[in-house]
Each structure stands twice: as structure tokens, then as C-alpha cells.
Write a protein that holds these residues in place. Structure first.
Motif, PDB file in Angstrom:
ATOM      1  N   ASP A  33     -22.013  -5.860 -13.311  1.00 44.87           N
ATOM      2  CA  ASP A  33     -21.281  -6.351 -12.818  1.00 44.87           C
ATOM      3  C   ASP A  33     -20.265  -5.862 -13.639  1.00 44.87           C
ATOM      4  O   ASP A  33     -19.252  -5.333 -12.890  1.00 44.87           O
ATOM      5  N   LEU A  34     -20.184  -6.772 -14.292  1.00 45.72           N
ATOM      6  CA  LEU A  34     -19.301  -6.978 -15.259  1.00 45.72           C
ATOM      7  C   LEU A  34     -18.938  -5.870 -16.160  1.00 45.72           C
ATOM      8  O   LEU A  34     -17.586  -5.222 -16.949  1.00 45.72           O
ATOM      9  N   LEU A  35     -19.915  -5.204 -16.482  1.00 46.38           N
ATOM     10  CA  LEU A  35     -19.638  -3.741 -17.899  1.00 46.38           C
ATOM     11  C   LEU A  35     -18.963  -2.434 -16.196  1.00 46.38           C
ATOM     12  O   LEU A  35     -18.103  -2.595 -16.362  1.00 46.38           O
ATOM     13  N   ARG A  36     -19.490  -2.911 -15.279  1.00 45.29           N
ATOM     14  CA  ARG A  36     -18.842  -1.724 -14.515  1.00 45.29           C
ATOM     15  C   ARG A  36     -17.491  -1.815 -14.080  1.00 45.29           C
ATOM     16  O   ARG A  36     -16.419  -1.189 -13.762  1.00 45.29           O
ATOM     17  N   ALA A  37     -17.236  -3.285 -13.850  1.00 52.12           N
ATOM     18  CA  ALA A  37     -15.595  -4.198 -13.130  1.00 52.12           C
ATOM     19  C   ALA A  37     -14.680  -3.544 -14.832  1.00 52.12           C
ATOM     20  O   ALA A  37     -14.057  -3.266 -14.438  1.00 52.12           O
ATOM     21  N   ALA A  38     -15.516  -3.508 -15.822  1.00 54.58           N
ATOM     22  CA  ALA A  38     -14.629  -3.157 -16.830  1.00 54.58           C
ATOM     23  C   ALA A  38     -14.334  -1.725 -17.150  1.00 54.58           C
ATOM     24  O   ALA A  38     -13.459  -1.143 -17.479  1.00 54.58           O
ATOM     25  N   VAL A  39     -15.063  -1.195 -16.725  1.00 52.70           N
ATOM     26  CA  VAL A  39     -15.441   0.494 -16.956  1.00 52.70           C
ATOM     27  C   VAL A  39     -14.304   1.417 -15.623  1.00 52.70           C
ATOM     28  O   VAL A  39     -13.801   1.635 -15.801  1.00 52.70           O
ATOM     29  N   ALA A  40     -14.722   0.344 -14.499  1.00 54.71           N
ATOM     30  CA  ALA A  40     -13.719   1.101 -13.576  1.00 54.71           C
ATOM     31  C   ALA A  40     -12.136   0.284 -13.911  1.00 54.71           C
ATOM     32  O   ALA A  40     -11.310   0.939 -13.308  1.00 54.71           O
ATOM     33  N   ALA A  41     -11.640  -0.865 -14.473  1.00 55.74           N
ATOM     34  CA  ALA A  41     -10.900  -0.716 -14.417  1.00 55.74           C
ATOM     35  C   ALA A  41      -9.926  -0.236 -16.351  1.00 55.74           C
ATOM     36  O   ALA A  41      -8.886  -0.689 -16.077  1.00 55.74           O
ATOM     37  N   ASN A  42     -11.033   0.778 -16.926  1.00 56.67           N
ATOM     38  CA  ASN A  42     -10.733   0.561 -17.638  1.00 56.67           C
ATOM     39  C   ASN A  42     -10.056   0.348 -19.166  1.00 56.67           C
ATOM     40  O   ASN A  42      -8.778   0.637 -19.620  1.00 56.67           O
ATOM     41  N   THR A  43     -10.723  -1.026 -19.373  1.00 63.82           N
ATOM     42  CA  THR A  43     -10.792  -1.604 -20.218  1.00 63.82           C
ATOM     43  C   THR A  43     -10.835  -0.950 -21.732  1.00 63.82           C
ATOM     44  O   THR A  43     -11.265  -0.095 -21.445  1.00 63.82           O
ATOM     45  N   PRO A  44     -10.309  -1.199 -22.479  1.00 59.71           N
ATOM     46  CA  PRO A  44     -10.836  -0.781 -24.043  1.00 59.71           C
ATOM     47  C   PRO A  44     -12.931  -0.619 -24.078  1.00 59.71           C
ATOM     48  O   PRO A  44     -13.233  -0.174 -24.028  1.00 59.71           O
ATOM     49  N   LEU A  45     -12.616  -2.226 -23.482  1.00 57.04           N
ATOM     50  CA  LEU A  45     -14.028  -2.528 -23.046  1.00 57.04           C
ATOM     51  C   LEU A  45     -15.541  -2.109 -22.934  1.00 57.04           C
ATOM     52  O   LEU A  45     -16.144  -0.980 -23.040  1.00 57.04           O
ATOM     53  N   GLY A  46     -14.422  -1.600 -21.557  1.00 54.18           N
ATOM     54  CA  GLY A  46     -15.005  -0.470 -20.865  1.00 54.18           C
ATOM     55  C   GLY A  46     -15.079   0.673 -20.760  1.00 54.18           C
ATOM     56  O   GLY A  46     -15.372   1.945 -20.850  1.00 54.18           O
ATOM     57  N   GLN A  47     -14.145   1.416 -21.690  1.00 51.98           N
ATOM     58  CA  GLN A  47     -14.456   2.346 -22.447  1.00 51.98           C
ATOM     59  C   GLN A  47     -15.251   3.074 -22.825  1.00 51.98           C
ATOM     60  O   GLN A  47     -15.684   3.770 -23.602  1.00 51.98           O
ATOM     61  N   ILE A  48     -15.696   1.701 -23.799  1.00 49.65           N
ATOM     62  CA  ILE A  48     -16.541   1.716 -25.134  1.00 49.65           C
ATOM     63  C   ILE A  48     -18.467   2.277 -24.272  1.00 49.65           C
ATOM     64  O   ILE A  48     -18.849   2.882 -24.941  1.00 49.65           O
ATOM     65  N   ALA A  49     -17.687   0.998 -23.590  1.00 51.08           N
ATOM     66  CA  ALA A  49     -19.303   0.995 -22.554  1.00 51.08           C
ATOM     67  C   ALA A  49     -20.221   2.157 -21.782  1.00 51.08           C
ATOM     68  O   ALA A  49     -20.370   2.384 -21.263  1.00 51.08           O
ATOM     69  N   LYS A  50     -18.935   3.103 -20.903  1.00 46.72           N
ATOM     70  CA  LYS A  50     -19.425   3.869 -20.456  1.00 46.72           C
ATOM     71  C   LYS A  50     -19.959   5.071 -20.914  1.00 46.72           C
ATOM     72  O   LYS A  50     -21.121   5.183 -19.346  1.00 46.72           O
ATOM     73  N   ALA A  51     -20.294   5.808 -21.554  1.00 43.34           N
ATOM     74  CA  ALA A  51     -21.212   6.784 -22.185  1.00 43.34           C
ATOM     75  C   ALA A  51     -22.724   6.548 -22.151  1.00 43.34           C
ATOM     76  O   ALA A  51     -23.243   6.782 -21.927  1.00 43.34           O
ATOM     77  N   THR A  52     -22.531   5.049 -23.195  1.00 45.68           N
ATOM     78  CA  THR A  52     -24.197   4.325 -22.979  1.00 45.68           C
ATOM     79  C   THR A  52     -24.551   3.674 -21.637  1.00 45.68           C
ATOM     80  O   THR A  52     -26.084   4.016 -21.275  1.00 45.68           O
ATOM     81  N   MET A  53     -23.157   3.811 -20.734  1.00 42.67           N
ATOM     82  CA  MET A  53     -24.115   2.927 -19.535  1.00 42.67           C
ATOM     83  C   MET A  53     -24.724   4.209 -18.854  1.00 42.67           C
ATOM     84  O   MET A  53     -25.733   4.368 -18.152  1.00 42.67           O
ATOM     85  N   ASP A  54     -23.926   5.390 -18.784  1.00 43.34           N
ATOM     86  CA  ASP A  54     -24.485   6.799 -18.066  1.00 43.34           C
ATOM     87  C   ASP A  54     -25.871   6.665 -18.967  1.00 43.34           C
ATOM     88  O   ASP A  54     -26.128   7.737 -18.311  1.00 43.34           O
ATOM     89  N   ALA A  55     -26.346   7.156 -19.991  1.00 42.32           N
ATOM     90  CA  ALA A  55     -26.882   7.289 -20.801  1.00 42.32           C
ATOM     91  C   ALA A  55     -28.342   6.204 -20.141  1.00 42.32           C
ATOM     92  O   ALA A  55     -29.152   6.681 -20.885  1.00 42.32           O
TER      93      ALA A  55
END
Ligand code: ADP
Length: 185
Positions: A33-55
Motif C-alpha cells: 500500500d505504501l508503495l502504491r501510494a508513492a506511485v499514485a502520488a508520483n513521488t521520485p521513489l514511486g517513479q522508480i518503484a512502478k516498473a519493478t512492481m508492474d513486473a
């Protein structure tokens, strides 16, 4: 009380963690949930995490630890918490212990939900249609399960070796499983 809840993708961990949160009046901390929130908020951390999570791969230990430390600094964790999705590998389990040691705390119990794979695939297909999570396609789900077997399953042994692990039958209704968890505590 500080708890770790373990279980493969689709084991119902998140659902059970929320119920335990209400019942035990402790915080529910889901790194997913914390990671998905970071992705949704488009934070720098979220931007890095998104591709990894999608894979269906694990986000780097450093990034997740950063999110976790931040979350653990919030006031509502004072009564305890249930960790859902963390630790996900042995390095994270050790990092968590090190972090807690610094503040003279420790994990009290680890609960592992056991479910069979057919049921998991069914549940995740259902969740994919309900929530539209971008990592719930069949291929990515299979991959997440493999990642779980290889990297997360050893975490159960880690807690078993410390005498902290209780295995819970994760098959049955939400209420039944919740009761098993409560009884185990
Ligand atoms: P599930 O248990 O159904 O796979 P989660 O919400 O726990 O769902 O995790 C979704 C994704 O978020 C994971 O596949 C992974 O990419 C990332 N993730 C969550 N927690 C962690 C963690 N502790 N370490 C690394 N990646 C994580």
C-alpha cells in the motif's frame, strides 16, 4: 504488540491484517500500500518503484526500508502494528531486526497463512477484475508467486528459528481465518 503477517500473494494477508488492526487496535502497515501510494502520488521513489512492481519483482530493499522507517516514525505505531508485505526476503528481516534493536523493540510474533495455489489464482483473478491492480495479470501473478517461493518463504524459517512463527490454515471464510489468527495470539 508487533506482528509480522506472512503469506503468498492472494493469501488474504491484506484482508486479515485490516481485521486484526481493528480487533487489536494496532496499526496496519502494508508496504505494498505504501508503495502504491508513492506511485499514485508520483513521488521520485514511486517513479522508480512502478516498473519493478508492474513486473512482479521486489522493489529494492533500500527504497522499501526508507518507506518503512518513515511510516514507523508516525505516532499511531506506539501501540504496536501488524506488518503486511514486509519483510519480503532475509535481508529485509535482518534490516527490520536491526532497526528495532536500535529502539530496544522486537517483533513479538510472526503468523504465516497457508493456502493452496488453485485458490490463490482464483482469488487474484477476482481481485484483478474488481480493483484493476496493474500487477494482477496472470503472468505477473505467476511470477510474484515464484518470487515469493524463492525469496519470501525463507523468512518464515527465519522466524521459526527464533521460536516466533505460528502457521495458520488460510483456507475457509474470512471470519473463520480471522478467528484462527486471533486464537493463535
Ligand atoms: P501481494 O502480496 O499480493 O504480492 P503486495 O501489495 O504486498 O501484494 O505487493 C505488491 C508489490 O509491491 C510486490 O510485488 C512488490 O513489487 C512490491 N513490494 C511490496 N512490499 C515489498 C517489500 N517489502 N519489498 C520489496 N517489494 C515490495
Amino acid at each position: 504488540m508487533r506482528l509480522v503477517l506472512l503469506g503468498p500473494p492472494g493469501s488474504g494477508k491484506g484482508t486479515q491484517a485490516k481485521l486484526l488492526q481493528e480487533r487489536l487496535k494496532i496499526a496496519h502497515i502494508s508496504t505494498g500500500d505504501l508503495l502504491r501510494a508513492a506511485v499514485a502520488a508520483n513521488t521520485p521513489l514511486g517513479q522508480i518503484a512502478k516498473a519493478t512492481m508492474d513486473a512482479g519483482e521486489l522493489v529494492s530493499d533500500e527504497l522499501v526500508l526508507e518507506l518503512l522507517e518513515e511510516r514507523l516514525s508516525e505516532p499511531d505505531v506506539a501501540n504496536g502494528y501488524i506488518l503486511d508485505g514486509y519483510p519480503r526476503n532475509l535481508a529485509q528481516a535482518q534490516a527490520l531486526d536491526a532497526l528495532l534493536e536500535r529502539v530496544e523493540q522486537r517483533i513479538d510474533r510472526a503468523l504465516a497463512l497457508r493456502v493452496d495455489e488453485d485458490q490463490i489464482v482464483e482469488r487474484l483473478a477476482e481481485r484483478a477484475s474488481q480493483q484493476g491492480r496493474s500487477d494482477d495479470s496472470e503472468e505477473v501473478v505467476r511470477h510474484r508467486m515464484r518470487v515469493y517461493e524463492e525469496q519470501t518463504a525463507p523468512v518464515a524459517d527465519y522466524y521459526a528459528n527464533k521460536g516466533l512463527l505460528t502457521e495458520i490454515d488460510g483456507m475457509g471464510s474470512i471470519e473463520t481465518i480471522n478467528q484462527r489468527l486471533v486464537d493463535a495470539l
